[in-house]
Enzyme design. Structure first.
Site, short mmCIF file in Angstrom:
data_model
loop_
_atom_site.label_atom_id
_atom_site.label_comp_id
_atom_site.label_asym_id
_atom_site.label_seq_id
_atom_site.Cartn_x
_atom_site.Cartn_y
_atom_site.Cartn_z
N TYR A 143 -7.63 -28.72 -35.26
CA TYR A 143 -6.77 -28.87 -36.44
C TYR A 143 -5.47 -28.08 -36.29
O TYR A 143 -4.43 -28.49 -36.79
CB TYR A 143 -7.49 -28.33 -37.68
CG TYR A 143 -8.38 -29.31 -38.38
CD1 TYR A 143 -9.53 -29.79 -37.77
CD2 TYR A 143 -8.08 -29.75 -39.67
CE1 TYR A 143 -10.36 -30.67 -38.42
CE2 TYR A 143 -8.90 -30.63 -40.32
CZ TYR A 143 -10.04 -31.09 -39.71
OH TYR A 143 -10.86 -31.98 -40.36
N LYS A 188 -20.36 -29.09 -28.61
CA LYS A 188 -20.37 -30.15 -27.60
C LYS A 188 -20.21 -29.45 -26.25
O LYS A 188 -19.25 -29.69 -25.49
CB LYS A 188 -19.24 -31.15 -27.91
CG LYS A 188 -19.19 -32.38 -27.04
CD LYS A 188 -20.26 -33.41 -27.35
CE LYS A 188 -20.23 -34.54 -26.33
NZ LYS A 188 -21.38 -35.45 -26.41
N ASP A 221 -23.47 -34.84 -31.17
CA ASP A 221 -23.83 -36.26 -31.28
C ASP A 221 -25.29 -36.43 -31.68
O ASP A 221 -25.60 -37.17 -32.63
CB ASP A 221 -23.51 -37.02 -29.97
CG ASP A 221 -23.97 -36.32 -28.70
OD1 ASP A 221 -24.46 -35.18 -28.79
OD2 ASP A 221 -23.85 -36.92 -27.61
N ASP A 245 -16.27 -30.89 -40.54
CA ASP A 245 -15.66 -31.86 -41.45
C ASP A 245 -16.47 -33.16 -41.42
O ASP A 245 -16.86 -33.70 -42.46
CB ASP A 245 -14.22 -32.12 -41.01
CG ASP A 245 -13.51 -33.12 -41.91
OD1 ASP A 245 -13.69 -33.01 -43.14
OD2 ASP A 245 -12.81 -34.00 -41.39
N ASP A 249 -19.51 -34.70 -44.47
CA ASP A 249 -19.43 -35.98 -45.20
C ASP A 249 -20.70 -36.80 -44.94
O ASP A 249 -21.21 -37.48 -45.83
CB ASP A 249 -18.21 -36.81 -44.77
CG ASP A 249 -16.95 -36.46 -45.57
OD1 ASP A 249 -16.83 -35.30 -46.00
OD2 ASP A 249 -16.10 -37.35 -45.77
C1 IPM Z 1 -11.73 -31.79 -46.10
C2 IPM Z 1 -10.64 -32.78 -45.75
C3 IPM Z 1 -9.49 -32.09 -45.06
C4 IPM Z 1 -9.99 -31.60 -43.71
C5 IPM Z 1 -8.19 -32.91 -44.88
C6 IPM Z 1 -7.73 -33.49 -46.15
C7 IPM Z 1 -7.11 -32.08 -44.26
O1 IPM Z 1 -11.14 -33.84 -45.02
O2 IPM Z 1 -11.43 -30.81 -46.78
O3 IPM Z 1 -12.88 -32.03 -45.74
O4 IPM Z 1 -10.04 -32.38 -42.74
O5 IPM Z 1 -10.35 -30.42 -43.62
MN MN Z 2 -13.34 -33.88 -44.95
#
Ligand code: IPM
Ligand code: MN
Ligand code: NAD
Length: 366
Positions: A143, A188, A221, A245, A249
């Site tokens: 990042y 990884k 993975d 990240d 999700d």
């Molecule tokens: C999160 C989001 C952010 C990230 C983006 C919006 C920069 O996906 O907070 O999970 O990737 O950290």
């Molecule tokens: Mn995110």
């Protein structure tokens, strides 16, 4: 119970559903303030696309200054298709703020409520009882490495230093000591040099400082697969920025909706930043459809981690649990409530908890 006090909370509504979920959460916090006698002074500032539109900057300096001077920061979300292709991106605002506030550890807890287990696309017997927390490193990795771009070539540098890995590893091990005593470090290391350093440093911190904690290493993975196959086996998951990240999700699906998951971003000192893990959800923005629970639970983390108000945090969490059990939920969880009504249901839950507590005291006195 903590003595009544005044706290300054910066609210960054941002974009898309951000204003809806943060406004709903301010109402919940105000009710907590009323019940416990605290004053929460809220001040709203620009971030993301809202900052680009208003002043041409996704992270105005006055927003950074306000956040650094606050007791804690509550954020909605940033981003949206209307800013794609522009000179500045809304996401720059959030990344810049995390860096400016030194927030290296992003905590993303998930407990699957038994009443919502059936909402997951996975089988109930797989997700029921899941109780884990992701420790995502937040200010390093791909990042923040150097980026280059020519018309036909692009690069993103992934870089980690030993101290960056040590500090987030310590935070994860310390949390594991308060939980079930297990850390799964995800990398990884079969391909990436940064992952090989990650694994070495995590193993050393474990050996030297936390030998009683059970540590396992997993490749990202296969971890993505195991999280779906046997999520109950995990306690603390420690990983770098990008993997954290993506995996968080994925994990959100176990609980029934990404709209439920809160997060706390913490540094070694200073205010923390609290935000749901979801984004600006442009497809439902401005329609009173967003689930506010992830942001409301983020406010509970704010009370606990930045303000030290454990009882107050607990009463929000208890009210959310009661509301979810009662099925008073938004459309993402199969319910009929809008954002506002879902937040009001939590407020009613808090009132009910307090009424019951007061009633018990009176009965005791009688
Ligand atoms: C999160 C989001 C952010 C990230 C983006 C919006 C920069 O996906 O907070 O999970 O990737 O950290
Ligand atoms: Mn995110
Ligand atoms: P998203 O999380 O915004 O949405 C993914 C899906 O989940 C959508 O269908 C959305 O409607 C649904 N969803 C998300 N939050 C919800 C809620 N509270 N209630 C009900 N449903 C909800 O992810 P995306 O669509 O990939 O990203 C949209 C924008 O958000 C992008 O610009 C991205 O950069 C940004 N983003 C910001 C953050 C942040 O501010 N922390 C996090 C992730 C993505």
């Amino acid at each position: 119970m903590s003595a009544p006090k005044t706290y300054n909370i910066v609210v960054l509504p941002g974009d898309g559903v951000g204003p809806e979920v943060t406004h709903a959460t301010k109402a919940v916090l105000s009710v907590i303030g009323d019940f416990y006698g605290h004053t929460f002074n809220f001040s709203e500032h620009l971030i993301g696309g809202a900052g680009i539109d208003a002043v041409g900057d996704p992270l105005p300096q006055e927003t950074v200054d306000a956040c650094l001077a606050a007791d804690a920061v509550l954020l909605g979300a940033v981003g949206g298709p209307q800013w794609d292709g522009g000179k500045r991106r809304p996401e720059e605002g959030l990344l810049g703020l995390r860096k400016a506030m030194g927030l290296y550890a992003n905590l993303r807890p998930l407990q699957v409520s038994p009443v919502l287990a059936h909402r997951s696309p996975l089988k109930k017997e797989i997700v029921e009882g899941v109780d884990l927390i992701v420790f995502r490193e937040l200010t390093g990795g791909i990042y923040f490495g150097e980026k280059t771009r020519t018309p036909d070539r692009a690069t993103d540098l992934c870089e980690y230093t030993v101290p960056e890995i040590e500090r987030v590893a310590r935070a994860a091990f310390q949390t594991a000591q308060q939980r079930r005593g297990k850390v799964t470090s995800v990398d990884k290391a079969n391909v990436m040099e940064t992952s090989r350093l990650w694994r070495e440093v995590v193993s050393r911190v474990h050996r030297e400082e936390f030998p009683r904690i059970e540590l396992e290493h997993a490749l990202v993975d296969s971890m993505a697969m195991h999280l779906i196959r046997k999520p109950r086996e995990y306690d603390v998951i420690l990983t770098e920025n990008m993997f954290g990240d993506i995996l968080s999700d994925e994990i959100s699906v176990l609980g029934g909706s990404i709209g439920l998951l809160p997060s706390a971003s913490l540094g070694s000192s200073g205010p923390g930043l609290f935000e749901p893990i979801h984004g600006s959800a442009p497809d439902i923005a401005g329609q009173d459809k967003a689930n506010p629970v992830g942001t409301i639970l983020s406010a509970a983390l704010l009370l606990r981690h930045s303000l030290g108000l454990e009882d107050e945090a607990g009463s929000i969490e208890a009210a959310v649990a009661a509301v979810l059990s009662a099925g008073a939920v938004t459309a993402d969880l199969g319910g009929t409530l809008g954002t506002r009504d879902a937040a009001n249901a939590v407020i009613d839950g808090i009132s009910a908890i307090h009424w019951a507590a007061a009633h018990r005291v009176q009965m005791h006195w009688a």
